[in-house]
Scaffold this motif. Sequence first.
Motif, PDB file in Angstrom:
ATOM      1  N   SER B  92     -10.964  -0.318   0.834  1.00 51.48           N
ATOM      2  CA  SER B  92     -10.797  -1.105   2.100  1.00 51.48           C
ATOM      3  C   SER B  92      -9.449  -1.789   1.900  1.00 51.48           C
ATOM      4  O   SER B  92      -8.981  -2.408   3.038  1.00 51.48           O
ATOM      5  CB  SER B  92     -11.819  -1.849   2.448  1.00 51.48           C
ATOM      6  N   GLU B  93      -8.908  -1.827   0.719  1.00 51.57           N
ATOM      7  CA  GLU B  93      -7.508  -2.319   0.653  1.00 51.57           C
ATOM      8  C   GLU B  93      -6.508  -1.774   1.503  1.00 51.57           C
ATOM      9  O   GLU B  93      -6.572  -0.460   1.651  1.00 51.57           O
ATOM     10  CB  GLU B  93      -7.141  -2.411  -0.612  1.00 51.57           C
ATOM     11  N   LYS B  94      -5.658  -2.366   2.241  1.00 47.08           N
ATOM     12  CA  LYS B  94      -4.855  -1.605   3.130  1.00 47.08           C
ATOM     13  C   LYS B  94      -3.518  -2.275   3.022  1.00 47.08           C
ATOM     14  O   LYS B  94      -2.565  -1.631   3.647  1.00 47.08           O
ATOM     15  CB  LYS B  94      -5.155  -2.029   4.823  1.00 47.08           C
ATOM     16  N   THR B  95      -3.194  -3.386   2.318  1.00 50.19           N
ATOM     17  CA  THR B  95      -1.694  -3.878   2.366  1.00 50.19           C
ATOM     18  C   THR B  95      -0.690  -3.172   1.524  1.00 50.19           C
ATOM     19  O   THR B  95      -1.390  -2.368   0.478  1.00 50.19           O
ATOM     20  CB  THR B  95      -1.859  -5.213   1.727  1.00 50.19           C
ATOM     21  N   MET B  96       0.537  -3.131   1.808  1.00 52.41           N
ATOM     22  CA  MET B  96       1.434  -2.453   1.178  1.00 52.41           C
ATOM     23  C   MET B  96       1.556  -2.712  -0.157  1.00 52.41           C
ATOM     24  O   MET B  96       1.670  -1.745  -1.260  1.00 52.41           O
ATOM     25  CB  MET B  96       3.064  -2.454   1.643  1.00 52.41           C
ATOM     26  N   LYS B  98      -0.581  -3.373  -1.989  1.00 56.20           N
ATOM     27  CA  LYS B  98      -2.022  -3.069  -2.902  1.00 56.20           C
ATOM     28  C   LYS B  98      -1.526  -1.451  -3.059  1.00 56.20           C
ATOM     29  O   LYS B  98      -2.014  -1.135  -4.268  1.00 56.20           O
ATOM     30  CB  LYS B  98      -3.343  -3.193  -2.299  1.00 56.20           C
TER      31      LYS B  98
END
Lengths: 173, 164
Positions: B92-96, B98
């Motif tokens: 569910s991690e979505k940041t660039m 990560k």
Amino acid sequence: MTITQPHHDGAFPPAVADAVHVALVKTFAAICGEEPVPQANGSLACSSACVAGIISFIGDVFWSLSWVLAEDTAPSVVHKFVGMDIPFRGADMGDAVGELVNVLAGEVVAQLEQRHIKAQMSLPTVARGNPLELMSERGVAVDQREYTSTHGKFWLRLTSAKTSAFRGRNPGK
Amino acid sequence: MSNNIRALVIDDSRVMRTMVMESLKKANLAAFEFVEAEDGKDALDKLNASDIHIAFVDWNMPNMTGIDFVREVRAQERLKGDEPIPLVMVTSEKTMGKVQEALDGCGADAFISKPFTVEEFERKLKRVVELAKLVHLRRRRMERDATQADEPQPSGGLFSKLFG
């Protein structure tokens, strides 16, 4: 569900609340194919059983998010999410709602990043009860909203740490 | 050895493991058989005990996170000189930040954000499943070669001629 209104001496950071709302609409649309409708004067209590996915965030603001789904809403949303029937009182409901709030939290972190607000999320916790009572300690800031959809009602409750935790900062600015 | 690709599915949520497995079955990528693990530590044990060709890894898990699992697997592969298996973060991690940490920093091969669809699996996983097929094929060849090497040499062969 009864939501106990805490005593608080500050408002929940609006930039964070806005990011959560955008993330919720986006996540719900991705899962259910429709946008939920926020209720301007939504009720803060629900007489039926509820299940809540709860997740905490640390970073520029210390806060937590509870996604509270009514008994009729949860199985319907979960079915759209996982593609199988999970009864409200089934053992897998905790798994499913935990994952649901985890997905929402992932989108929240991405939305916050776009607003230059740092946040890291915890593992989720799920609570189920009839009625389910969410309580907060004194002095915290709370933002709670009710939403409706064709899958039923649900609520978002955002609680920040005592306002001294972000006093002097202006997250997102 | 089975012709199926053996996939290790790692998530602390049983429901999510089921979703990943069902989506892989529906995606027209390969025939899979599955091994399930509840966290990174459990997954390391199963990876070492089973013949795994590809792994699907959640990020946020108790005991050992998915990203720590990916780091550990890559370190073990370097140490042993093993062929790397494809590792897919399903998270569910979505940041660039990560995504970059997983793909560039730690050596994951693909990144799928939850919620996902079968179509996304088909679109994003084609390359890594092809890599898993290669891993499977090479291991089968190595196993076949090892079996042939263990078989007794026919009499009158080169060994007999040399050493009589």
